[in-house]
Design a protein around this motif. Structure first.
Motif, PDB file in Angstrom:
ATOM      1  N   SER A  87       5.373  -5.615   8.094  1.00 45.59           N
ATOM      2  CA  SER A  87       5.640  -5.175   7.537  1.00 45.59           C
ATOM      3  C   SER A  87       7.028  -4.127   6.747  1.00 45.59           C
ATOM      4  CB  SER A  87       4.272  -4.506   6.831  1.00 45.59           C
ATOM      5  OG  SER A  87       4.677  -2.844   7.816  1.00 45.59           O
ATOM      6  N   LEU A  88       7.905  -3.154   6.177  1.00 42.03           N
ATOM      7  CA  LEU A  88       8.604  -3.037   5.163  1.00 42.03           C
ATOM      8  C   LEU A  88       8.235  -1.374   4.692  1.00 42.03           C
ATOM      9  CD1 LEU A  88      10.949  -5.571   3.871  1.00 42.03           C
ATOM     10  CD2 LEU A  88      10.937  -4.776   5.788  1.00 42.03           C
ATOM     11  N   THR A  89       8.577   0.192   5.377  1.00 46.29           N
ATOM     12  CA  THR A  89       8.037   1.268   5.070  1.00 46.29           C
ATOM     13  C   THR A  89       9.004   1.598   4.061  1.00 46.29           C
ATOM     14  OG1 THR A  89       6.848   1.466   6.845  1.00 46.29           O
ATOM     15  CG2 THR A  89       7.774   3.313   5.490  1.00 46.29           C
ATOM     16  N   PHE A  90       9.273   2.071   2.712  1.00 46.55           N
ATOM     17  CA  PHE A  90       9.776   2.555   2.317  1.00 46.55           C
ATOM     18  C   PHE A  90       9.654   4.069   1.890  1.00 46.55           C
ATOM     19  CE2 PHE A  90       9.939  -1.336   1.498  1.00 46.55           C
ATOM     20  CZ  PHE A  90      11.015  -1.503   1.303  1.00 46.55           C
ATOM     21  N   VAL A  91      10.464   4.792   1.285  1.00 48.06           N
ATOM     22  CA  VAL A  91      10.001   6.719   1.234  1.00 48.06           C
ATOM     23  C   VAL A  91       9.851   6.722  -0.040  1.00 48.06           C
ATOM     24  CG1 VAL A  91      12.305   7.857   2.260  1.00 48.06           C
ATOM     25  CG2 VAL A  91      12.508   6.693   0.002  1.00 48.06           C
ATOM     26  N   GLY A  92       9.139   5.345  -0.703  1.00 50.16           N
ATOM     27  CA  GLY A  92       8.942   5.328  -2.195  1.00 50.16           C
ATOM     28  C   GLY A  92       7.666   4.152  -2.451  1.00 50.16           C
ATOM     29  N   HIS A  93       7.034   4.250  -3.205  1.00 53.41           N
ATOM     30  CA  HIS A  93       6.122   3.308  -3.984  1.00 53.41           C
ATOM     31  C   HIS A  93       6.463   1.856  -4.439  1.00 53.41           C
ATOM     32  CE1 HIS A  93       2.654   5.109  -4.799  1.00 53.41           C
ATOM     33  NE2 HIS A  93       2.472   6.039  -5.381  1.00 53.41           N
ATOM     34  N   THR A 141      15.541   1.824  -0.063  1.00 57.93           N
ATOM     35  CA  THR A 141      15.942   1.908   0.988  1.00 57.93           C
ATOM     36  C   THR A 141      14.626   2.083   2.287  1.00 57.93           C
ATOM     37  OG1 THR A 141      17.930   2.864   0.237  1.00 57.93           O
ATOM     38  CG2 THR A 141      17.251   2.839   2.463  1.00 57.93           C
ATOM     39  N   ILE A 142      14.990   0.848   2.851  1.00 56.34           N
ATOM     40  CA  ILE A 142      13.900   1.157   4.141  1.00 56.34           C
ATOM     41  C   ILE A 142      13.871   2.173   4.884  1.00 56.34           C
ATOM     42  CG2 ILE A 142      13.147  -0.545   6.515  1.00 56.34           C
ATOM     43  CD1 ILE A 142      14.081  -2.904   4.687  1.00 56.34           C
ATOM     44  N   VAL A 143      13.202   2.958   5.345  1.00 57.83           N
ATOM     45  CA  VAL A 143      13.111   3.374   6.469  1.00 57.83           C
ATOM     46  C   VAL A 143      12.132   3.106   8.022  1.00 57.83           C
ATOM     47  CG1 VAL A 143      13.520   5.054   5.029  1.00 57.83           C
ATOM     48  CG2 VAL A 143      10.869   4.232   5.148  1.00 57.83           C
ATOM     49  N   GLY A 144      11.349   2.056   8.032  1.00 59.10           N
ATOM     50  CA  GLY A 144      10.878   1.878   9.381  1.00 59.10           C
ATOM     51  C   GLY A 144      10.221   0.272   8.522  1.00 59.10           C
ATOM     52  N   ILE A 145      10.086  -0.335  10.326  1.00 58.72           N
ATOM     53  CA  ILE A 145       9.420  -1.216  10.022  1.00 58.72           C
ATOM     54  C   ILE A 145       8.037  -1.703  10.824  1.00 58.72           C
ATOM     55  CG2 ILE A 145      11.631  -2.788   9.403  1.00 58.72           C
ATOM     56  CD1 ILE A 145      12.028  -3.892  12.670  1.00 58.72           C
ATOM     57  N   GLU A 197       1.140  -1.158   0.060  1.00 54.58           N
ATOM     58  CA  GLU A 197       0.037   0.238   0.105  1.00 54.58           C
ATOM     59  C   GLU A 197       0.589   1.175   0.194  1.00 54.58           C
ATOM     60  OE1 GLU A 197      -3.436   1.968   2.551  1.00 54.58           O
ATOM     61  OE2 GLU A 197      -3.218   0.189   3.315  1.00 54.58           O
ATOM     62  N   GLU A 198       1.149   1.796  -1.092  1.00 55.74           N
ATOM     63  CA  GLU A 198       2.204   3.114  -1.246  1.00 55.74           C
ATOM     64  C   GLU A 198       2.842   2.896  -0.832  1.00 55.74           C
ATOM     65  OE1 GLU A 198       0.488   6.716   0.365  1.00 55.74           O
ATOM     66  OE2 GLU A 198      -2.078   6.462  -1.262  1.00 55.74           O
ATOM     67  N   LYS A 199       3.416   2.792  -0.040  1.00 56.74           N
ATOM     68  CA  LYS A 199       5.395   3.509   0.173  1.00 56.74           C
ATOM     69  C   LYS A 199       5.431   1.617   1.641  1.00 56.74           C
ATOM     70  CE  LYS A 199       5.578   6.382   3.184  1.00 56.74           C
ATOM     71  NZ  LYS A 199       6.485   7.603   3.059  1.00 56.74           N
ATOM     72  N   GLU A 200       4.502   1.052   2.253  1.00 53.00           N
ATOM     73  CA  GLU A 200       4.238  -0.362   2.662  1.00 53.00           C
ATOM     74  C   GLU A 200       3.963  -1.242   2.396  1.00 53.00           C
ATOM     75  OE1 GLU A 200       3.064  -0.711   7.608  1.00 53.00           O
ATOM     76  OE2 GLU A 200       1.874   0.368   5.918  1.00 53.00           O
ATOM     77  N   LEU A 201       5.617  -1.943   2.297  1.00 53.18           N
ATOM     78  CA  LEU A 201       4.975  -3.384   1.514  1.00 53.18           C
ATOM     79  C   LEU A 201       5.423  -4.302   2.787  1.00 53.18           C
ATOM     80  CD1 LEU A 201       6.588  -5.399  -0.534  1.00 53.18           C
ATOM     81  CD2 LEU A 201       8.385  -5.231   0.719  1.00 53.18           C
ATOM     82  N   PHE A 202       3.495  -5.201   2.419  1.00 56.23           N
ATOM     83  CA  PHE A 202       3.846  -6.146   3.145  1.00 56.23           C
ATOM     84  C   PHE A 202       4.230  -7.428   3.267  1.00 56.23           C
ATOM     85  CE2 PHE A 202       0.361  -2.780   3.882  1.00 56.23           C
ATOM     86  CZ  PHE A 202       0.125  -2.590   4.599  1.00 56.23           C
ATOM     87  N   GLU A 203       4.008  -8.254   1.515  1.00 58.76           N
ATOM     88  CA  GLU A 203       4.119  -9.334   0.773  1.00 58.76           C
ATOM     89  C   GLU A 203       4.594  -9.298   0.062  1.00 58.76           C
ATOM     90  OE1 GLU A 203       0.551 -11.503   0.544  1.00 58.76           O
ATOM     91  OE2 GLU A 203       0.293 -11.247   2.550  1.00 58.76           O
TER      92      GLU A 203
END
Length: 376
Positions: free
Chosen positions: A267-273, A257-261, A206-212
């Motif tokens: 999930s992993l959060t990034f700075v872009g789609h 690059t990951i900026v949050g988990i 979902e946008e910047k957040e990667l779940f699977e």
């Protein structure tokens, strides 16, 4: 076009004093820790001294000035144009305003006549860099190029700040427009990372957040690859970015690059789609290729085989952390290409913005070095 630099560190100006500057700057770039109380006083003084100059800047993960890399400094780059001009604007996020909206609004505030180039500085943690770029590009034609970077906060990832004149804010962007027929602006963008492991399908995001990835929890899968580095997330994620391919063209890969988990969501959060249906592949560092990448970016940024007056360098903090004591070699590689007469300014960032090449439009990158060269 004339360029001068000043550096403030440990309570004093160690390289020249802006009050004794021998030029009348049209533009002043300020990179460093600009939310410290002492630093704010310096910024106020600079604005008072150079009331007619456009003054912009941001916090960093390391500053570039006087052909060296600094930390916890304030670097000033003062630029006097002879036949060109610049205009800046800032947009700070309001409730329910998307990154796309912010990009659109910023461009609409700038004059369009004779607009040659745009540089954007963005908040580095909450902004969706991909959406921001899309918003800016929606308001300009393909002849106008966009470069820029996301502000940094060292290795802390807690707070980034932006500066436009005396205005300091933690959420939004600053957009700088360049105007003039005699401007020569080039750019180069390069990585230098080695892929490892297979391409994996993004099955939930979902946008910047990667779940699977491949229908498996993204964080769990990522930790399996990181081994002992997993306990140091998210900072260790700088060492192992993802390469995203949203189609068949391997040359159009973008690094994230990951900026949050989120342990609960896995999930992993990034700075872009991270688009559903794209393919993600892990990457690891190769010091030699990182330094060679800096050289390639510099070579690509040169216009008419002439060294530029100024090279504004945005390099990813991940490169700095990996190169460690060899990080100065990245700057040395640029000097080898440009020569001694080019002034280097810039900072280590949380994301870089530039076209892939002269035929494509700008995109958000991570773990790259992106250079904008300016001459008259």
């Amino acid at each position: 076009m004339k360029v001068r630099q000043c550096i403030y560190i440990d309570g004093s100006w160690t390289k020249d004093d802006p009050e004794t500057c021998d030029i009348c700057p049209s533009l002043i770039l300020i990179f460093g820790g600009i939310y410290d109380k002492g630093h704010k006083k310096i910024i106020e003084s600079i604005n008072d001294t150079f009331q007619d100059a456009v003054v912009i800047g941001c916090t960093t993960a390391g500053e570039i000035g006087y052909n060296q890399i600094l930390d916890n400094s304030i670097t000033l780059t003062l630029i006097e144009f002879e036949n060109s001009s610049v205009v800046s604007t800032s947009v700070f996020a309001e409730k329910n305003q998307t990154s796309f909206d912010i990009g659109q609004e910023a461009v609409r505030r700038l004059p369009k006549e004779n607009l040659k180039h745009l540089i954007v500085l963005s908040e580095g943690l909450s902004m969706n860099g991909s959406e921001l770029v899309d918003g800016i590009l929606s308001e300009i034609n393909s002849e106008i190029k966009l470069t820029g970077a996301l502000a940094g906060d060292g290795e802390h990832f807690l707070k980034t700040c932006l500066l436009n004149k005396n205005e300091i804010n933690e959420n939004g962007i600053v957009l700088l427009g360049f105007y003039g027929e005699q401007l020569k602006i080039g750019f180069g963008c390069y990585g230098g990372w080695d892929p490892f492991g297979p391409d994996r399908l993004v099955t939930k995001s979902e946008e910047k957040e990667l779940f699977e990835l491949d229908n498996e929890p993204a964080l769990k899968l990522y930790k399996n690859y990181l081994g002992s580095y997993a306990s140091k997330l998210p900072s260790s994620g700088l060492l192992f970015p993802l390469s995203i391919r949203d189609g068949l063209d391997e040359t159009e890969r973008q690094v994230r690059t990951i900026v949050g988990i989120d342990e609960e969501k896995q999930s992993l959060t990034f700075v872009g789609h991270i688009p559903i249906g794209s393919y993600a592949r892990l990457m690891k560092s190769n010091n030699h290729q990182l330094i060679e990448g800096a050289s390639n970016a510099a070579k690509n940024s040169i216009i008419d085989n002439t060294s530029p007056s100024l090279a504004i360098v945005f390099s990813c903090v991940g490169r700095k952390l990996i190169l460690k004591q060899r990080v100065e070699e990245e700057i040395e590689a640029l000097i080898d290409v440009y020569g001694a007469n080019t002034t280097l300014s810039g900072f280590y960032s949380y994301g870089e913005i530039a076209p892939h090449n002269n035929t494509t439009r700008a995109a958000l990158h991570n773990q790259t070095i992106c250079i904008t060269t300016i001459s008259e």
